[in-house]
Design an enzyme around this catalytic site. Structure first.
Site, PDB file in Angstrom:
ATOM      1  N   HIS A 101       0.839  -1.207   0.000  1.00  0.00           N
ATOM      2  CA  HIS A 101       0.000   0.000   0.000  1.00  0.00           C
ATOM      3  C   HIS A 101       0.869   1.249   0.000  1.00  0.00           C
ATOM      4  CE1 HIS A 101       0.991  -0.539   4.245  1.00  0.00           C
ATOM      5  NE2 HIS A 101       0.702   0.735   4.443  1.00  0.00           N
ATOM      6  N   ASP A 103       0.377   5.111   1.911  1.00  0.00           N
ATOM      7  CA  ASP A 103      -0.492   5.696   2.934  1.00  0.00           C
ATOM      8  C   ASP A 103      -1.341   6.843   2.383  1.00  0.00           C
ATOM      9  OD1 ASP A 103       0.779   3.995   4.751  1.00  0.00           O
ATOM     10  OD2 ASP A 103       2.313   5.497   5.220  1.00  0.00           O
ATOM     11  N   HIS A 257       4.818   0.283   0.370  1.00  0.00           N
ATOM     12  CA  HIS A 257       5.511  -0.453   1.433  1.00  0.00           C
ATOM     13  C   HIS A 257       4.631  -1.591   1.955  1.00  0.00           C
ATOM     14  CE1 HIS A 257       3.455   2.935   3.393  1.00  0.00           C
ATOM     15  NE2 HIS A 257       3.335   2.168   4.468  1.00  0.00           N
ATOM     16  N   ARG A 272       5.082   6.275  14.152  1.00  0.00           N
ATOM     17  CA  ARG A 272       4.997   6.802  12.791  1.00  0.00           C
ATOM     18  C   ARG A 272       4.479   8.225  12.777  1.00  0.00           C
ATOM     19  NH1 ARG A 272       1.165   4.375   8.070  1.00  0.00           N
ATOM     20  NH2 ARG A 272       0.019   6.302   8.383  1.00  0.00           N
TER      21      ARG A 272
HETATM   22  C1  SIN Z   1       2.878   1.047   7.838  1.00  0.00           C
HETATM   23  O1  SIN Z   1       2.243   0.542   6.930  1.00  0.00           O
HETATM   24  O2  SIN Z   1       2.916   2.251   8.019  1.00  0.00           O
HETATM   25  C2  SIN Z   1       3.670   0.147   8.785  1.00  0.00           C
HETATM   26  C3  SIN Z   1       4.992  -0.236   8.242  1.00  0.00           C
HETATM   27  C4  SIN Z   1       5.757  -1.095   9.209  1.00  0.00           C
HETATM   28  O3  SIN Z   1       5.310  -1.309  10.332  1.00  0.00           O
HETATM   29  O4  SIN Z   1       6.838  -1.553   8.843  1.00  0.00           O
END
Ligand code: SIN
Length: 296
Positions: A101, A103, A257, A272
């Site tokens: 995906h 974000d 990612h 995050r």
């Molecule tokens: C995310 O999708 O923001 C999480 C990525 C992760 O935990 O490595």
């Protein structure tokens, strides 16, 4: 002009760079921030290791790159509403982000990127995969590029985070919130021109893209499925192995990612911060009327 005293080491031919010899807890010069921005937009994701940041320093670092976009679906870190907790506890099976995906593509102005800081890691596993959407676009035939350039796709948060969601949350209870806020849909070009690097990138993703604008589901699904398979080809990907104090800073317009869920019985805790972005355009399509309809 002083040359910033850190090393930029590319990860693959198309994606990622490790930034070595920099302490992000210290104030950064504008020249350093400019070079990090340029590297981020060029490589799609930059990595730092062995950082020791308080939440305040994490926020201060993020603010050097733009305005913080508070995620409305992730539980925040206590006392820090601008930091989202990406957490899997020892008794949990599901993880956050365990599929390809990018974000916030459901937002009208999708997030610029995210800065993910490792707080607690499993002894092994829990890596994150990245894929370059510049490379995915470049790797298409001229014929398909031409077809895609006139197309837009619909993106939504409803099926993932909403009241009537079709995506299983598994045991992510307590990690995700605000189902009622998942009402935002958006339309973006399938090929975008990156607002900073000027390069073309493929902009659809398996989690949040729900169809091609003006096409039926049956018509959309095979082409989207082909693009998803193509974009995840190993030559466009890089797997980041986290260590204590690692940070990954990715550009959502240029990468996908995927958080690998290959560990159990141990905690993985990441902080995050997401940065606000701008409306994406292909240069040639005026989306304003459609965007207004989608957000009405
Ligand atoms: C995310 O999708 O923001 C999480 C990525 C992760 O935990 O490595």
């Amino acid at each position: 002009m002083n040359t910033p005293a850190f090393e930029i080491r590319p990860c693959t031919n198309v994606l990622g760079a490790e930034i070595l010899g920099i302490d992000l807890s210290k104030p950064l010069s504008s020249e350093t921030v400019d070079l990090l921005r340029k590297t981020l937009f060029d490589r799609g994701v930059i990595f730092f290791r062995d950082q020791d940041l308080t939440p305040e320093q994490h926020i201060a670092f993020a603010q050097r790159f733009g305005e913080i976009d508070i995620n409305r679906f992730f539980t925040p870190v206590e006392g820090y509403p601008s930091i989202a907790e990406v957490r899997k506890d020892p008794d949990q099976v599901s993880n956050i982000g365990g599929g390809w995906h990018t974000d916030h593509s459901y937002d009208l102005a999708p997030a610029l990127g995210s800065i993910l800081y490792a707080r607690e890691l499993p002894p092994c596993g829990g890596d994150t995969l990245y894929a370059s959407m510049y490379a995915a676009y470049d790797g298409l035939s001229d014929g398909l590029k031409k077809t895609l350039e006139g197309l837009c796709a619909l993106h939504s948060s409803r099926h993932v985070f909403g009241e009537g969601r079709t995506r299983e949350w598994g045991d992510l209870k307590g990690r995700l919130q605000n189902m009622g806020a998942a009402t935002q849909d958006s339309i973006h070009p399938i090929v975008v021109r990156h607002p900073e690097s000027g390069r073309k990138a493929l902009y659809v993703n398996p989690d949040f893209t729900v169809g091609i604008h003006g096409w039926t589901q049956k018509e959309s699904a095979p082409l989207l499925e082909y693009l998803y398979q193509h974009a995840a080809r190993p030559e466009y990907c890089y797997r980041f192995v986290w260590g204590p104090g690692s940070i990954a800073f990715w550009d959502n317009r240029a990468t996908w990612h995927y958080a690998v869920n290959d560990y159990s019985g141990v905690r993985r805790l990441m902080h995050r911060i997401t940065l606000a972005g701008v409306t994406l355009t292909p240069d040639s399509i005026d989306l304003s009327a459609e965007q207004n309809r989608a957000s009405a």
